[in-house]
Design a protein around this motif. Structure first.
Motif, mmCIF file in Angstrom:
data_model
loop_
_atom_site.group_PDB
_atom_site.id
_atom_site.type_symbol
_atom_site.label_atom_id
_atom_site.label_comp_id
_atom_site.label_asym_id
_atom_site.label_seq_id
_atom_site.Cartn_x
_atom_site.Cartn_y
_atom_site.Cartn_z
ATOM 1 N N LEU A 30 15.240 69.375 39.084
ATOM 2 C CA LEU A 30 15.775 69.923 40.306
ATOM 3 C C LEU A 30 16.437 71.355 39.554
ATOM 4 N N GLY A 31 16.227 71.452 38.005
ATOM 5 C CA GLY A 31 17.071 72.303 37.493
ATOM 6 C C GLY A 31 18.468 72.490 37.104
ATOM 7 N N MET A 32 19.017 71.413 37.210
ATOM 8 C CA MET A 32 20.279 71.069 37.027
ATOM 9 C C MET A 32 20.532 70.001 35.812
ATOM 10 N N LEU A 33 21.734 70.261 35.387
ATOM 11 C CA LEU A 33 21.872 69.375 34.066
ATOM 12 C C LEU A 33 21.991 67.878 34.520
ATOM 13 N N HIS A 34 20.936 67.043 33.674
ATOM 14 C CA HIS A 34 21.015 65.850 34.049
ATOM 15 C C HIS A 34 22.308 65.133 33.862
ATOM 16 N N ASN A 35 22.368 64.142 34.840
ATOM 17 C CA ASN A 35 23.860 63.375 34.715
ATOM 18 C C ASN A 35 24.281 62.650 33.468
ATOM 19 N N TYR A 78 31.675 64.353 38.683
ATOM 20 C CA TYR A 78 30.790 65.610 38.692
ATOM 21 C C TYR A 78 31.221 66.642 39.730
ATOM 22 N N GLU A 79 31.767 67.748 39.347
ATOM 23 C CA GLU A 79 32.439 68.648 40.370
ATOM 24 C C GLU A 79 31.569 69.593 40.852
ATOM 25 N N ARG A 80 30.642 70.201 40.042
ATOM 26 C CA ARG A 80 29.516 71.143 40.538
ATOM 27 C C ARG A 80 28.423 71.023 39.361
ATOM 28 N N PRO A 81 27.112 71.379 39.552
ATOM 29 C CA PRO A 81 26.248 71.352 38.992
ATOM 30 C C PRO A 81 26.134 72.423 37.779
ATOM 31 N N VAL A 82 25.450 72.397 36.826
ATOM 32 C CA VAL A 82 25.439 73.291 35.489
ATOM 33 C C VAL A 82 23.900 73.523 36.251
ATOM 34 N N THR A 83 23.487 74.821 36.262
ATOM 35 C CA THR A 83 22.028 75.106 36.687
ATOM 36 C C THR A 83 21.253 75.831 35.903
ATOM 37 N N ARG A 84 22.075 75.995 34.634
ATOM 38 C CA ARG A 84 21.035 76.992 33.568
ATOM 39 C C ARG A 84 21.335 76.807 32.221
ATOM 40 N N PRO A 85 20.618 77.013 31.177
ATOM 41 C CA PRO A 85 20.871 76.762 29.998
ATOM 42 C C PRO A 85 21.855 77.918 29.509
#
Length: 158
Positions: A30-35, A78-85
């Motif tokens: 999904l383009g998010m940092l894996h948990n 987990y508060e909010r996703p990291v969505t990019r490198p």
């Protein structure tokens, strides 16, 4: 004993801010940092922090000293996703410093210490390498860990 930051990182009111990098292959479908990567980034930041102070592990548990420890508990919110490198940071601090145990807190955040993505704590227990039973932290490790105590934890310990 004062510990200097490992790299130039913005100051935080307590603890230490350690730079971490999220790579493209850390992201899920999904383009998010894996948990599973959040605690891994924090673990790597702690290892870099302690390694920078002369603590390390080269495969010999008997010689590892304070690095011979086990995880008793870990909690991640987990508060909010990291969505990019890119470049981020792990804000690290100590919540509780016991005779054989240590609870540290952490946040995965923006590189400047703002914007929390995940936070939590982890409980470590130092163990004797032969008996695999709890054993006290060295005075050197205790001194360094005490400098990372968050202010509320210092007040609670007093």
């Amino acid at each position: 004993m004062s510990v200097e930051p490992l790299q130039s990182a913005p100051p935080v009111p307590y603890g230490q801010l350690v730079p971490v990098t999220v790579h493209f292959d850390d992201l899920d479908a999904l383009g998010m940092l894996h948990n599973s990567r959040y605690p891994l980034l924090v673990e790597r930041a702690w290892a870099e922090y302690w390694h920078g102070l002369g603590f390390g592990f080269d495969g010999d548990w008997a010689a590892a000293g304070d690095m011979c420890n086990v995880i008793k508990e870990m909690r991640v919110s987990y508060e909010r996703p990291v969505t990019r490198p890119g470049h981020y940071a792990a804000h690290l601090w100590v919540e509780r410093l016991g005779r054989t145990g240590l609870t540290y807190g952490f946040r995965l955040c923006d590189a400047d210490g703002t914007g929390t993505y995940a936070q939590g704590h982890r409980v470590l227990v130092r163990v004797d390498p032969q008996a695999l039973r709890p054993t006290p932290w060295s005075e050197r490790a205790r001194t360094i860990a005490a400098e990372l105590l968050r202010p509320e934890a210092e007040a609670e310990a007093a």
